[in-house]
Scaffold this motif. Structure first.
Motif, PDB file in Angstrom:
ATOM      1  N   TYR A  74      12.780  18.687   2.562  1.00 55.22           N
ATOM      2  CA  TYR A  74      13.449  18.999   3.826  1.00 55.22           C
ATOM      3  C   TYR A  74      12.488  19.770   4.712  1.00 55.22           C
ATOM      4  O   TYR A  74      11.769  20.644   4.234  1.00 55.22           O
ATOM      5  CB  TYR A  74      14.684  19.877   3.600  1.00 55.22           C
ATOM      6  N   ARG A  75      12.475  19.433   6.004  1.00 49.92           N
ATOM      7  CA  ARG A  75      11.685  20.194   6.976  1.00 49.92           C
ATOM      8  C   ARG A  75      12.583  20.505   8.159  1.00 49.92           C
ATOM      9  O   ARG A  75      13.277  19.628   8.662  1.00 49.92           O
ATOM     10  CB  ARG A  75      10.479  19.393   7.463  1.00 49.92           C
ATOM     11  N   SER A  76      12.535  21.753   8.595  1.00 42.41           N
ATOM     12  CA  SER A  76      13.326  22.164   9.754  1.00 42.41           C
ATOM     13  C   SER A  76      12.415  22.426  10.932  1.00 42.41           C
ATOM     14  O   SER A  76      11.259  22.824  10.768  1.00 42.41           O
ATOM     15  CB  SER A  76      14.110  23.445   9.442  1.00 42.41           C
ATOM     16  N   GLY A  77      12.956  22.226  12.122  1.00 45.61           N
ATOM     17  CA  GLY A  77      12.223  22.538  13.340  1.00 45.61           C
ATOM     18  C   GLY A  77      12.236  24.034  13.586  1.00 45.61           C
ATOM     19  O   GLY A  77      12.766  24.818  12.793  1.00 45.61           O
ATOM     20  N   GLU A  78      11.639  24.437  14.689  1.00 43.68           N
ATOM     21  CA  GLU A  78      11.641  25.851  15.070  1.00 43.68           C
ATOM     22  C   GLU A  78      13.076  26.322  15.301  1.00 43.68           C
ATOM     23  O   GLU A  78      13.982  25.515  15.491  1.00 43.68           O
ATOM     24  CB  GLU A  78      10.828  26.039  16.348  1.00 43.68           C
ATOM     25  N   THR A  79      13.264  27.636  15.310  1.00 42.59           N
ATOM     26  CA  THR A  79      14.578  28.197  15.571  1.00 42.59           C
ATOM     27  C   THR A  79      15.030  27.836  16.975  1.00 42.59           C
ATOM     28  O   THR A  79      14.269  27.952  17.935  1.00 42.59           O
ATOM     29  CB  THR A  79      14.541  29.733  15.412  1.00 42.59           C
ATOM     30  N   LEU A  80      16.269  27.385  17.078  1.00 47.56           N
ATOM     31  CA  LEU A  80      16.866  27.073  18.369  1.00 47.56           C
ATOM     32  C   LEU A  80      17.687  28.282  18.787  1.00 47.56           C
ATOM     33  O   LEU A  80      18.714  28.589  18.177  1.00 47.56           O
ATOM     34  CB  LEU A  80      17.751  25.831  18.267  1.00 47.56           C
ATOM     35  N   PRO A  81      17.234  29.017  19.807  1.00 42.71           N
ATOM     36  CA  PRO A  81      17.966  30.221  20.205  1.00 42.71           C
ATOM     37  C   PRO A  81      19.322  29.870  20.823  1.00 42.71           C
ATOM     38  O   PRO A  81      19.513  28.781  21.356  1.00 42.71           O
ATOM     39  CB  PRO A  81      17.056  30.897  21.228  1.00 42.71           C
ATOM     40  N   ALA A  82      20.233  30.824  20.732  1.00 41.05           N
ATOM     41  CA  ALA A  82      21.564  30.644  21.312  1.00 41.05           C
ATOM     42  C   ALA A  82      21.470  30.598  22.829  1.00 41.05           C
ATOM     43  O   ALA A  82      20.561  31.180  23.420  1.00 41.05           O
ATOM     44  CB  ALA A  82      22.468  31.800  20.883  1.00 41.05           C
ATOM     45  N   PRO A  83      22.422  29.920  23.466  1.00 41.42           N
ATOM     46  CA  PRO A  83      22.463  29.990  24.930  1.00 41.42           C
ATOM     47  C   PRO A  83      22.664  31.443  25.352  1.00 41.42           C
ATOM     48  O   PRO A  83      23.190  32.247  24.584  1.00 41.42           O
ATOM     49  CB  PRO A  83      23.688  29.147  25.298  1.00 41.42           C
ATOM     50  N   PRO A  84      22.274  31.801  26.572  1.00 46.06           N
ATOM     51  CA  PRO A  84      22.449  33.194  26.987  1.00 46.06           C
ATOM     52  C   PRO A  84      23.932  33.568  27.084  1.00 46.06           C
ATOM     53  O   PRO A  84      24.771  32.735  27.430  1.00 46.06           O
ATOM     54  CB  PRO A  84      21.777  33.257  28.359  1.00 46.06           C
ATOM     55  N   LEU A  85      24.217  34.834  26.763  1.00 45.70           N
ATOM     56  CA  LEU A  85      25.575  35.361  26.944  1.00 45.70           C
ATOM     57  C   LEU A  85      25.888  35.430  28.431  1.00 45.70           C
ATOM     58  O   LEU A  85      24.991  35.740  29.234  1.00 45.70           O
ATOM     59  CB  LEU A  85      25.659  36.780  26.371  1.00 45.70           C
ATOM     60  N   PRO A  86      27.129  35.179  28.810  1.00 44.86           N
ATOM     61  CA  PRO A  86      27.467  35.370  30.224  1.00 44.86           C
ATOM     62  C   PRO A  86      27.258  36.838  30.595  1.00 44.86           C
ATOM     63  O   PRO A  86      27.561  37.730  29.809  1.00 44.86           O
ATOM     64  CB  PRO A  86      28.945  35.004  30.304  1.00 44.86           C
ATOM     65  N   PRO A  87      26.744  37.113  31.795  1.00 44.47           N
ATOM     66  CA  PRO A  87      26.559  38.511  32.201  1.00 44.47           C
ATOM     67  C   PRO A  87      27.894  39.255  32.192  1.00 44.47           C
ATOM     68  O   PRO A  87      28.953  38.658  32.388  1.00 44.47           O
ATOM     69  CB  PRO A  87      26.014  38.401  33.630  1.00 44.47           C
ATOM     70  N   CYS A 176      39.651  44.853  24.951  1.00 47.71           N
ATOM     71  CA  CYS A 176      38.236  45.193  24.793  1.00 47.71           C
ATOM     72  C   CYS A 176      37.498  43.927  24.339  1.00 47.71           C
ATOM     73  O   CYS A 176      38.073  43.076  23.664  1.00 47.71           O
ATOM     74  CB  CYS A 176      38.055  46.288  23.753  1.00 47.71           C
ATOM     75  N   VAL A 177      36.240  43.800  24.700  1.00 48.98           N
ATOM     76  CA  VAL A 177      35.458  42.625  24.318  1.00 48.98           C
ATOM     77  C   VAL A 177      34.188  43.082  23.617  1.00 48.98           C
ATOM     78  O   VAL A 177      33.501  43.985  24.082  1.00 48.98           O
ATOM     79  CB  VAL A 177      35.097  41.774  25.557  1.00 48.98           C
ATOM     80  N   VAL A 178      33.911  42.452  22.477  1.00 49.86           N
ATOM     81  CA  VAL A 178      32.669  42.737  21.755  1.00 49.86           C
ATOM     82  C   VAL A 178      31.908  41.428  21.569  1.00 49.86           C
ATOM     83  O   VAL A 178      32.481  40.426  21.162  1.00 49.86           O
ATOM     84  CB  VAL A 178      32.945  43.436  20.401  1.00 49.86           C
ATOM     85  N   PRO A 179      30.616  41.393  21.936  1.00 49.25           N
ATOM     86  CA  PRO A 179      29.807  40.214  21.618  1.00 49.25           C
ATOM     87  C   PRO A 179      29.266  40.327  20.194  1.00 49.25           C
ATOM     88  O   PRO A 179      28.835  41.404  19.775  1.00 49.25           O
ATOM     89  CB  PRO A 179      28.671  40.255  22.635  1.00 49.25           C
ATOM     90  N   VAL A 180      29.313  39.252  19.460  1.00 48.13           N
ATOM     91  CA  VAL A 180      28.740  39.192  18.113  1.00 48.13           C
ATOM     92  C   VAL A 180      27.630  38.149  18.179  1.00 48.13           C
ATOM     93  O   VAL A 180      27.886  36.985  18.469  1.00 48.13           O
ATOM     94  CB  VAL A 180      29.791  38.808  17.055  1.00 48.13           C
ATOM     95  N   ARG A 181      26.399  38.590  17.935  1.00 47.99           N
ATOM     96  CA  ARG A 181      25.243  37.691  18.014  1.00 47.99           C
ATOM     97  C   ARG A 181      24.798  37.313  16.608  1.00 47.99           C
ATOM     98  O   ARG A 181      24.704  38.172  15.730  1.00 47.99           O
ATOM     99  CB  ARG A 181      24.099  38.371  18.757  1.00 47.99           C
ATOM    100  N   TYR A 182      24.464  36.050  16.429  1.00 49.15           N
ATOM    101  CA  TYR A 182      23.949  35.534  15.158  1.00 49.15           C
ATOM    102  C   TYR A 182      22.491  35.169  15.394  1.00 49.15           C
ATOM    103  O   TYR A 182      22.182  34.184  16.052  1.00 49.15           O
ATOM    104  CB  TYR A 182      24.766  34.319  14.711  1.00 49.15           C
ATOM    105  N   VAL A 183      21.601  36.016  14.874  1.00 47.45           N
ATOM    106  CA  VAL A 183      20.174  35.906  15.138  1.00 47.45           C
ATOM    107  C   VAL A 183      19.447  35.720  13.817  1.00 47.45           C
ATOM    108  O   VAL A 183      19.685  36.463  12.865  1.00 47.45           O
ATOM    109  CB  VAL A 183      19.657  37.180  15.851  1.00 47.45           C
ATOM    110  N   LEU A 184      18.546  34.748  13.761  1.00 49.91           N
ATOM    111  CA  LEU A 184      17.747  34.521  12.559  1.00 49.91           C
ATOM    112  C   LEU A 184      16.540  35.444  12.589  1.00 49.91           C
ATOM    113  O   LEU A 184      15.814  35.498  13.570  1.00 49.91           O
ATOM    114  CB  LEU A 184      17.291  33.077  12.479  1.00 49.91           C
ATOM    115  N   ARG A 185      16.364  36.145  11.496  1.00 49.18           N
ATOM    116  CA  ARG A 185      15.176  37.004  11.330  1.00 49.18           C
ATOM    117  C   ARG A 185      14.546  36.602  10.022  1.00 49.18           C
ATOM    118  O   ARG A 185      14.523  35.428   9.698  1.00 49.18           O
ATOM    119  CB  ARG A 185      15.613  38.469  11.322  1.00 49.18           C
TER     120      ARG A 185
END
Length: 195
Positions: A74-87, A176-185
């Motif tokens: 299996y080979r994966s491509g580069e990380t695809l970042p999430a679309p930007p959060l709405p301001p 109340c609103v909280v953003p939850v980001r899923y980021v690959l490290r």
């Protein structure tokens, strides 16, 4: 002696993409590989050829002949970042009554779980979750406002917020609103912040 494919050879799949190859072979009594063939593939010739090369260079100890050995690549491509959060100013809710002090009281209690299918393909995401906080710290009325690039991120973010808590205080928080980001490290990780 085992030879492994060089995963850097050839073109990489696009960001968030994945290519795969399944190779089958036999081993004769002298330990040499024979009858090497690609059983299945995503259609990318580079990992197909590299898998066959690695199998052809592999040698085993002499012994009984074996048939039907299988190896998956299996080979994966580069990380695809999430679309930007709405301001923040575009996320305003006219019914929101969430004092700034409420953000200091909120803390996630459980660990986020990066949706596996997206982690395996190196695709990041986020979700916005709306909820109420009672003066005694209980979280209620949690709902997903938006999740990108898929609802799976919202489902886990909702679970995370519902299992969280806030310290008691004088003020309640409504919508109340909280953003939850899923980021690959180094490992799949996620982070929350109060907005």
């Amino acid at each position: 002696m085992v030879s492994f494919p060089d995963f850097e050879k050839g073109r990489r799949p696009p960001p968030g993409g994945r290519s795969w190859s399944v190779t089958r072979w036999n081993i004769d009594a002298e330990g040499r590989t024979t009858d090497i063939q690609t059983l299945g593939s995503s259609g990318d010739a580079d990992p197909d050829a590299e898998a066959r090369r690695a199998v052809a260079e592999t040698r085993m100890r002499p012994g009984p002949a074996r048939t039907g050995c299988v190896y998956n690549v299996y080979r994966s491509g580069e990380t695809l970042p999430a679309p930007p959060l709405p301001p923040e100013d575009q996320r305003e809710d006219p019914l929101q009554q969430c004092p700034d002090a409420v953000g200091d009281r909120f803390r996630a209690r459980s660990n986020p779980e990066f949706p596996r299918v997206f982690r395996d393909r190196s695709i990041e995401g986020w979700a916005l979750v709306r909820f109420d906080i009672a003066p005694w710290g209980q979280i209620g009325n949690a709902a997903v406002v938006e999740a990108q690039p898929a609802a799976a991120f919202g489902a886990d973010a909702l679970r995370l917020v519902q299992r969280s808590e806030a310290s008691p205080g004088f003020d309640a928080g409504v919508r109340c609103v909280v953003p939850v980001r899923y980021v690959l490290r180094d490992e799949a990780a996620s982070e929350t912040e109060q907005n």
